[in-house]
Design a protein around this motif. Structure first.
Motif, short mmCIF file in Angstrom:
data_model
loop_
_atom_site.label_atom_id
_atom_site.label_comp_id
_atom_site.label_asym_id
_atom_site.label_seq_id
_atom_site.Cartn_x
_atom_site.Cartn_y
_atom_site.Cartn_z
N PRO A 131 45.17 45.80 28.51
CA PRO A 131 45.40 44.70 29.43
C PRO A 131 46.72 44.05 29.34
O PRO A 131 47.50 43.92 28.56
CB PRO A 131 44.01 43.92 28.81
CG PRO A 131 44.09 44.08 27.46
CD PRO A 131 44.68 45.54 27.22
N LEU A 132 46.59 43.07 30.61
CA LEU A 132 47.88 42.53 30.72
C LEU A 132 47.81 41.14 31.46
O LEU A 132 46.88 41.07 32.54
CB LEU A 132 48.86 43.47 31.72
CG LEU A 132 50.11 43.04 31.92
CD1 LEU A 132 51.13 43.14 30.95
CD2 LEU A 132 50.72 43.82 33.42
N THR A 141 53.82 29.12 40.70
CA THR A 141 53.93 30.25 39.60
C THR A 141 52.59 30.71 39.46
O THR A 141 51.48 29.86 39.59
CB THR A 141 53.97 29.26 38.16
OG1 THR A 141 55.10 28.61 38.29
CG2 THR A 141 53.68 29.97 36.82
N THR A 142 52.38 32.05 39.41
CA THR A 142 51.09 32.98 39.36
C THR A 142 50.93 33.50 38.17
O THR A 142 51.90 33.82 37.22
CB THR A 142 51.23 33.88 40.58
OG1 THR A 142 52.25 34.76 40.27
CG2 THR A 142 51.48 33.41 41.81
N PHE A 143 49.46 33.56 38.00
CA PHE A 143 49.04 34.05 36.54
C PHE A 143 48.11 35.35 37.23
O PHE A 143 47.13 35.14 37.83
CB PHE A 143 48.18 33.26 35.83
CG PHE A 143 49.02 32.08 35.26
CD1 PHE A 143 49.50 31.97 34.00
CD2 PHE A 143 49.21 31.33 36.19
CE1 PHE A 143 49.95 30.95 33.54
CE2 PHE A 143 49.88 29.88 35.82
CZ PHE A 143 50.31 29.64 34.27
N ASP A 144 48.41 36.52 36.68
CA ASP A 144 47.62 37.73 37.15
C ASP A 144 47.18 38.40 35.87
O ASP A 144 48.00 38.78 34.94
CB ASP A 144 48.68 38.63 38.15
CG ASP A 144 49.05 38.25 39.37
OD1 ASP A 144 48.33 37.64 40.08
OD2 ASP A 144 50.44 38.02 39.44
N VAL A 145 45.80 38.71 36.10
CA VAL A 145 45.05 39.58 34.93
C VAL A 145 44.84 40.83 35.32
O VAL A 145 43.88 41.00 36.06
CB VAL A 145 43.88 38.41 34.42
CG1 VAL A 145 43.44 38.99 33.46
CG2 VAL A 145 44.55 37.05 34.39
N TYR A 152 42.70 45.20 38.42
CA TYR A 152 43.41 43.99 38.75
C TYR A 152 42.17 42.67 39.00
O TYR A 152 41.47 42.84 39.98
CB TYR A 152 44.21 43.93 40.08
CG TYR A 152 44.72 42.57 40.26
CD1 TYR A 152 45.92 42.30 39.59
CD2 TYR A 152 44.15 41.76 41.31
CE1 TYR A 152 46.48 40.63 40.04
CE2 TYR A 152 44.81 40.35 41.45
CZ TYR A 152 46.07 40.10 40.95
OH TYR A 152 46.31 38.60 41.25
N LEU A 153 41.98 41.93 38.14
CA LEU A 153 40.92 41.13 38.27
C LEU A 153 41.06 39.71 39.06
O LEU A 153 39.97 39.21 39.54
CB LEU A 153 40.46 40.68 36.60
CG LEU A 153 40.16 41.55 35.49
CD1 LEU A 153 39.77 40.95 34.21
CD2 LEU A 153 39.24 42.34 36.10
N GLY A 154 42.23 39.53 39.25
CA GLY A 154 42.41 38.30 39.96
C GLY A 154 43.49 37.18 39.10
O GLY A 154 44.39 37.86 38.24
N GLY A 155 43.67 35.88 39.37
CA GLY A 155 44.25 35.13 38.70
C GLY A 155 44.51 33.91 39.13
O GLY A 155 43.34 33.29 39.50
N GLN A 222 48.65 41.70 26.62
CA GLN A 222 50.01 41.57 26.56
C GLN A 222 50.49 40.49 27.54
O GLN A 222 49.80 40.42 28.69
CB GLN A 222 50.87 42.67 26.78
CG GLN A 222 50.81 43.79 25.96
CD GLN A 222 51.56 43.60 24.46
OE1 GLN A 222 52.80 43.33 24.58
NE2 GLN A 222 50.87 43.24 23.45
N VAL A 223 51.55 39.62 27.46
CA VAL A 223 51.95 38.36 28.23
C VAL A 223 53.27 38.81 28.57
O VAL A 223 54.30 38.69 27.67
CB VAL A 223 51.58 37.18 27.67
CG1 VAL A 223 52.01 35.88 28.80
CG2 VAL A 223 50.14 36.86 27.24
#
Length: 266
Positions: A131-132, A141-145, A152-155, A222-223
């Motif tokens: 996972p990432l 600023t975007t966060f993607d999961v 790809y789950l969203g963010g 991982q981030v």
């Protein structure tokens, strides 16, 4: 020499990158440049700017055999597609719904996902696995999961640090504009220092707080940080493990290879 020109069009910057495809699928990024995004620029203005930057590095237009584009500014779509054909003589590969990505998108309406966010997810999985979580310090600023299945789950989307600072400048008439940079001290001794510390550490606290919550839901992730201010902010956010300024360009190279450079219908 067979070169790929990758073009990442954001709301603030147009980023150009050159990859040498003769060095195989893991072709290195030779060089990159940033231009200010302008909806008013013509095909010729963008084209001549690109040619001048390339020639400064000894690269001629004839060496560009392929072009890959990611764009989140719809009015510039036809401009960049025309640039590819007019100045490099090739049909550009454009990241849009329907391209082969290798990532299943699980949001409600996959067509509304920004091309840059999808490209970042693809590159992040390739470089760091899943996972990432990708944090992109751009205009927003975007966060993607991405989960362990590479889905790809969203963010999340938040105002970028420059947007946040600009709102402060505009709404508080006595406060001056200040540089967004690491302040000399936490407790400012004058207005400028106080503003710099508040903007910088306030934004770091916001990002770190969101990451804390995301990692509670996805503890093995991982981030990775990318985007214009990624290198400035990331060293102060312990939960960010990797900094990859060229993540989006790498993603364009990966997607071009997966689609064999073919352009999908618009």
């Amino acid at each position: 020499m067979s070169l790929l020109l990758a073009v990442d069009v954001g709301n603030t910057n147009v980023v150009l990158g050159i990859f040498d495809l003769t060095q195989g699928p893991d072709a290195p990024l030779i060089c990159s440049w940033r231009l200010a995004t302008s909806r008013e620029r013509t095909v010729d203005e963008y084209g001549l700017s690109a040619l001048a930057l390339m020639r400064h590095r000894g690269i001629e237009a004839s060496q560009i055999k392929h072009v890959a584009i990611s764009c989140v500014v719809p009015p510039l779509h036809p401009i960049l597609m025309a640039l590819s054909k007019t100045y490099f003589g090739v049909e550009a590969f454009y990241v849009e719904p329907g391209v082969k990505t290798g990532v299943k998108v699980l949001i409600d309406n996959p067509a509304e996902l920004g091309a840059d966010r999808l490209v970042n997810a693809v590159a992040g999985i390739e470089k760091y696995g899943a996972p990432l979580i990708v944090v992109d310090f751009g205009t927003a600023t975007t966060f993607d999961v991405v989960n362990a299945k590479k889905e790809y789950l969203g963010g999340l989307i938040t105002p970028g640090v420059k947007i946040s600072a600009e709102a402060l400048f505009q709404r508080a008439s006595r406060l001056p504009r200040v540089e967004i940079a690491e302040p000399e001290r936490l407790v400012g001794r004058n207005t400028v220092q106080a503003m710099q510390a508040g903007i910088f550490y306030g934004y770091i606290g916001m990002v770190d707080g969101i990451l804390q919550r995301l990692l509670e839901e996805c503890p093995e992730a991982q981030v990775v940080a990318t985007g214009g201010l990624g290198r400035v902010m990331a060293p102060h956010i312990p939960r960010i493990q990797h900094v990859s300024p060229d993540l989006t360009l790498d993603g364009l190279r990966i997607l071009w290879l997966r689609n064999q450079g073919g352009r999908r219908p618009a």
